[in-house]
Write a protein that holds these residues in place. Structure first.
Motif, short mmCIF file in Angstrom:
data_model
loop_
_atom_site.label_atom_id
_atom_site.label_comp_id
_atom_site.label_asym_id
_atom_site.label_seq_id
_atom_site.Cartn_x
_atom_site.Cartn_y
_atom_site.Cartn_z
N ASN A 134 -20.43 -2.00 2.75
CA ASN A 134 -20.80 -3.44 2.81
C ASN A 134 -19.88 -4.12 1.65
O ASN A 134 -19.55 -5.25 1.83
N HIS A 135 -19.91 -3.62 0.22
CA HIS A 135 -19.22 -4.12 -0.63
C HIS A 135 -17.86 -4.50 -0.50
O HIS A 135 -17.36 -5.33 -0.69
N LEU A 136 -17.25 -3.58 0.24
CA LEU A 136 -15.68 -3.86 0.63
C LEU A 136 -15.51 -4.78 1.77
O LEU A 136 -14.60 -5.45 1.88
N ASN A 137 -16.59 -4.84 2.54
CA ASN A 137 -16.37 -5.62 3.82
C ASN A 137 -16.82 -7.30 3.32
O ASN A 137 -16.24 -7.97 4.43
N GLN A 138 -17.42 -7.40 2.17
CA GLN A 138 -17.48 -8.82 1.85
C GLN A 138 -16.32 -9.59 1.44
O GLN A 138 -16.39 -10.73 1.36
N PHE A 139 -15.17 -8.95 1.11
CA PHE A 139 -13.88 -9.52 0.52
C PHE A 139 -13.00 -10.13 1.99
O PHE A 139 -13.11 -9.43 2.85
N SER A 198 -10.54 3.66 3.84
CA SER A 198 -9.54 2.89 3.99
C SER A 198 -9.57 1.66 4.49
O SER A 198 -10.22 1.44 5.35
N VAL A 199 -9.09 0.79 3.50
CA VAL A 199 -9.25 -0.56 3.75
C VAL A 199 -7.97 -1.18 4.12
O VAL A 199 -6.84 -1.25 3.54
N ILE A 200 -8.16 -2.14 5.38
CA ILE A 200 -6.81 -2.76 6.02
C ILE A 200 -6.86 -4.19 5.74
O ILE A 200 -7.78 -5.00 5.84
N SER A 201 -5.77 -4.84 5.09
CA SER A 201 -5.43 -6.13 4.99
C SER A 201 -4.57 -6.74 6.06
O SER A 201 -3.77 -5.94 6.80
N SER A 202 -4.51 -7.83 6.34
CA SER A 202 -3.59 -8.60 7.40
C SER A 202 -2.07 -8.49 6.80
O SER A 202 -1.14 -8.40 7.77
N ASN A 203 -1.90 -8.46 5.55
CA ASN A 203 -0.36 -8.26 5.17
C ASN A 203 -0.51 -7.96 3.69
O ASN A 203 -1.63 -7.74 3.04
N SER A 204 0.79 -7.84 3.00
CA SER A 204 0.68 -7.39 1.74
C SER A 204 0.20 -8.02 0.63
O SER A 204 -0.38 -7.62 -0.29
N ILE A 205 0.27 -9.41 1.08
CA ILE A 205 -0.08 -10.41 -0.36
C ILE A 205 -1.85 -10.52 -0.37
O ILE A 205 -2.22 -10.30 -1.00
#
Length: 715
Positions: free
Chosen positions: A333-338, A540-547
């Protein structure tokens, strides 16, 4: 008390051949209620007298008084204030804003003096009706006849409600009937005003003129009064309010829209420059951030939980507890809050398992093609830009379905990729050898050798004091002579042999599509394979792009979590190159600066010609009463309107380009909000700079010099 008084006023003009006399030692007084006709031959000084009286031009000698106030010390802003309060202009050349309608020309004067906004429209229509142009109120001035233009100018002069009307040959370009209508209108408004009219045909006004002044060679040779002035002692009470900023904004918008061809041409040019510069900026910033000494920093292997960091893409990272404990729902839940955490996978170590050694690529017939060490990523990463999918589908993938990079050009959809994984089953000690102390066969095979199972032997070498020296790795067996050679080379006491039993396993994946990711060599696994209900030791945390991933990396609490993200995990070696990185980054920033200057130099060259064509308009604005500060702001607002609109359109164009071109999409993904702000500020500054350059050149000249210069450039 006279409204205007001249004492020995002289005006001279400099030319390439020397100095010519405009007028010299002229002494005159003017009062309200007068209709003054100024006559004389061409070049006698009539127009010069009118220009000096109205503050359109300066004078060199003598003194000009306005209601007993000396004006020799007046600055540009003082003359602007004087014209705004006292003077209404009617010129032989009409000096009308051709791109405006009749209504807009009259409304302009009301706006400049900040006439009550709720009364402006009624007042403008009243004046237009008074000069007989109601049927033409929405016609552009460029389409009017000469007489109609002059009547429009008279309506504009009346809109100022000022005590002095100056008219320079107002009937010079008109037929007799139109000229008579203009003279009658001037006579009608002269009851409580001072009207000074320069004419080459005195017969037109002799019945209504109260005074005649004749000039010759810059001097007054005759000054006759025909009718007594009953308002001679009356002092005009004049108040002028400054134009409000919101009115100025409407004024600027009307200006740029009044000439659609020029507007679209200039906007198109700005769109081209902003779009090109933005793409160049994004490329250079991407190079500055990503291509300077990042090769292998941080290593390729992370011993903690056996993560192979060279396979972690720039869009994701591994997160685990620093204390090594199992992750739970609170961590999830902590990681999902970002907001930058596009998706969080529980217990995902498969993609980064250090024992996943290589990929074997087979076609549908099972023929081996080649192997390739790939980066692994989640299907989530590419779902936001499905337009770059080359065939196949990214929806409803099974656990053994994958999408692969377009770099895999030797395989086709429905071909198979086989992943070979190596796992340690057990590890045990076989023997310790001393030099020549044991009788061994030529080749020593490990006990329990099985050809269906591959073994690896690690031979560890120690010196005479028991200190570690080196080790060698062998598969299945080792030659005794090699052992003896090691004893000889290192002069050691003994060698230990540890045998590691391993299993190699193949997992088949079906290729369901190709992704145009600029040949990155990435394999995108499906959610069906990666999703799990157990939390495990790592997520494993996925972001939309490197920035976005970089922002997320900085937000995660490093005192609680260990974040494995190779893009930002740098070892001490990277610090050695930090100064050089800074220099290279500065080089890119300098390139950006020079590209910006180059593009806006092109824009300035075009703008200079476009703006020069508007000198007449700005001279008219000044003659009506607009001051330097308001007109300067007007030019700036016009440029900012164009820039903001061009910027928005440029961003839309870039978005379309991004949709169809992966390279542009990849680079623009690295643009931060700050980058867009920098671009906007840069374009805002350069647009303002261009406008100020034009203002500086325009306002250093008098109104008459502006009008004269614009006429010469129009020839």
């Amino acid at each position: 008390m006279s409204v205007i008084k001249l004492e020995n006023v002289s005006k001279f003009y400099k030319s390439g051949e020397g100095v010519s006399v405009g007028m010299q030692k002229v002494s005159l007084e003017f009062n309200l209620g007068e209709f003054v006709a100024v006559v004389g031959e061409s070049g006698s000084g009539k127009s010069t007298l009118l220009n000096v009286i109205s503050g359109l031009d300066s004078y060199e000698d003598g003194e000009l008084y306005i209601q007993d106030e000396e004006t020799s010390h007046f600055l540009i802003k003082d003359w602007e204030k004087y014209r705004a309060k006292y003077i209404g202009f009617i010129f032989q050349s009409y000096n009308i804003i051709d791109s405006y309608t009749v209504y807009q020309n009259v409304m302009l004067a009301l706006e400049i003096q900040n006439y009550p906004s709720q009364l402006r429209k009624a007042r403008a229509l009243e004046l237009i009706d008074k000069v007989g142009l109601t049927s033409h109120k929405n016609h552009r001035a460029a389409k009017l006849s000469g007489g109609q233009k002059q009547r429009c100018v008279i309506a504009r002069a009346l809109a100022k409600d000022c005590p002095i009307i100056v008219a320079d040959e107002p009937t010079g370009n008109l037929d007799s009937e139109s000229g008579k209508q203009v003279i009658n209108l001037l006579h009608e408004i002269s009851k409580d005003k001072l009207v000074i009219l320069v004419t080459h045909d005195y017969d037109q006004v002799q019945d209504i003129a109260t005074r005649k002044i004749k000039m010759h060679d810059g001097e007054v040779v005759e000054d006759k009064t025909f009718k007594p002035n009953t308002l001679i002692e009356q002092k005009p009470e004049v108040t002028v309010n400054s134009m409000q900023f919101r009115t100025l904004m409407r004024f600027a918008l009307r200006n740029i829209l009044s000439m659609p061809k020029r507007f679209f041409f200039f906007m198109l040019l700005q769109i081209m420059i902003i779009t090109t510069f933005s793409l160049i900026y994004s490329n250079l910033m991407s190079s500055a951030r990503n291509e300077t000494f990042e090769m292998g920093f941080g290593g390729n292997y992370n011993s903690y939980f056996n993560f192979s960091t060279d396979r972690i893409s720039d869009n994701r990272m591994m997160v685990l507890r620093k204390d090594g404990s199992i992750m739970d729902a609170s961590d999830y839940n902590h990681l999902n809050q970002f907001s930058d955490a596009l998706y969080v996978y529980k217990n995902v170590t498969f993609m980064d398992n250090s024992y996943v050694s290589d990929m074997n690529y087979l076609n549908v017939e099972g023929r081996y093609i080649y192997n390739y060490s790939s980066k692994f990523d989640s299907i989530k990463t590419i779902q936001s830009a499905p337009q770059f999918l080359i065939g196949g589908s990214i929806n409803n993938l099974d656990d053994h379905d994958i999408i692969v990079s377009n770099s895999f050009n030797d395989i086709e959809i429905n071909d198979q990729i086989k992943m070979t994984s190596r796992q340690r089953i057990t590890e045990f000690h076989i023997a310790t050898f001393e030099p020549a102390s044991e009788s061994l066969p030529d080749r020593y095979t490990w006990p329990g050798f099985d050809y269906n199972m591959q073994y690896e032997a690690e031979l560890t070498i120690y010196d005479s004091e028991g200190n570690y020296v080196n080790y060698y790795t062998y598969t299945n067996y080792v030659y005794v002579e090699e052992l003896e050679q090691i004893f000889t080379n290192f002069e050691i006491d003994y060698i230990t042999v540890d045998v590691i039993k391993t299993i190699y396993e193949e997992i088949s994946f079906n290729v369901k599509g190709f992704y145009n990711d600029n040949l990155s060599g990435t394999i995108y696994f499906s959610d069906a394979l990666l999703e799990t209900n157990s939390y495990g030791y790592a997520m494993s945390v996925i972001s939309s792009n490197s920035i976005a991933a970089e922002r997320l990396f900085n937000q995660i609490d490093k005192s609680v979590y260990r974040v494995i993200y190779p893009r930002l995990n740098r070892d001490a070696v990277s610090q050695l190159f930090a100064p050089l990185n800074l220099i290279i980054s500065l080089f890119y920033y300098v390139l950006v600066y020079f590209f910006g200057i180059f593009f806006y130099f092109i824009l300035f060259s075009v703008m200079k010609n476009v703006m020069s064509s508007r000198k007449k308009d700005f001279a008219i604005f000044r003659s009506i009463g607009a001051n330097e500060s308001k007109l300067g702001m007007l030019v700036i607002l016009e440029q900012l309107y164009l820039m903001f609109l061009s910027f928005i359109i440029s961003m839309v164009i870039i978005t379309v380009i991004r949709y169809y071109d992966f390279s542009t999409n990849f680079i623009m993904q690295q643009m931060t909000f700050t980058d867009y702000i920098i671009l906007l500020i840069t374009f805002t500054y350069l647009s303002t700079w261009l406008a100020r350059r034009f203002n500086k050149k325009t306002f250093k000249l008098s109104v008459i010099e502006n009008i004269t210069e614009s006429k010469e450039e129009g020839l």
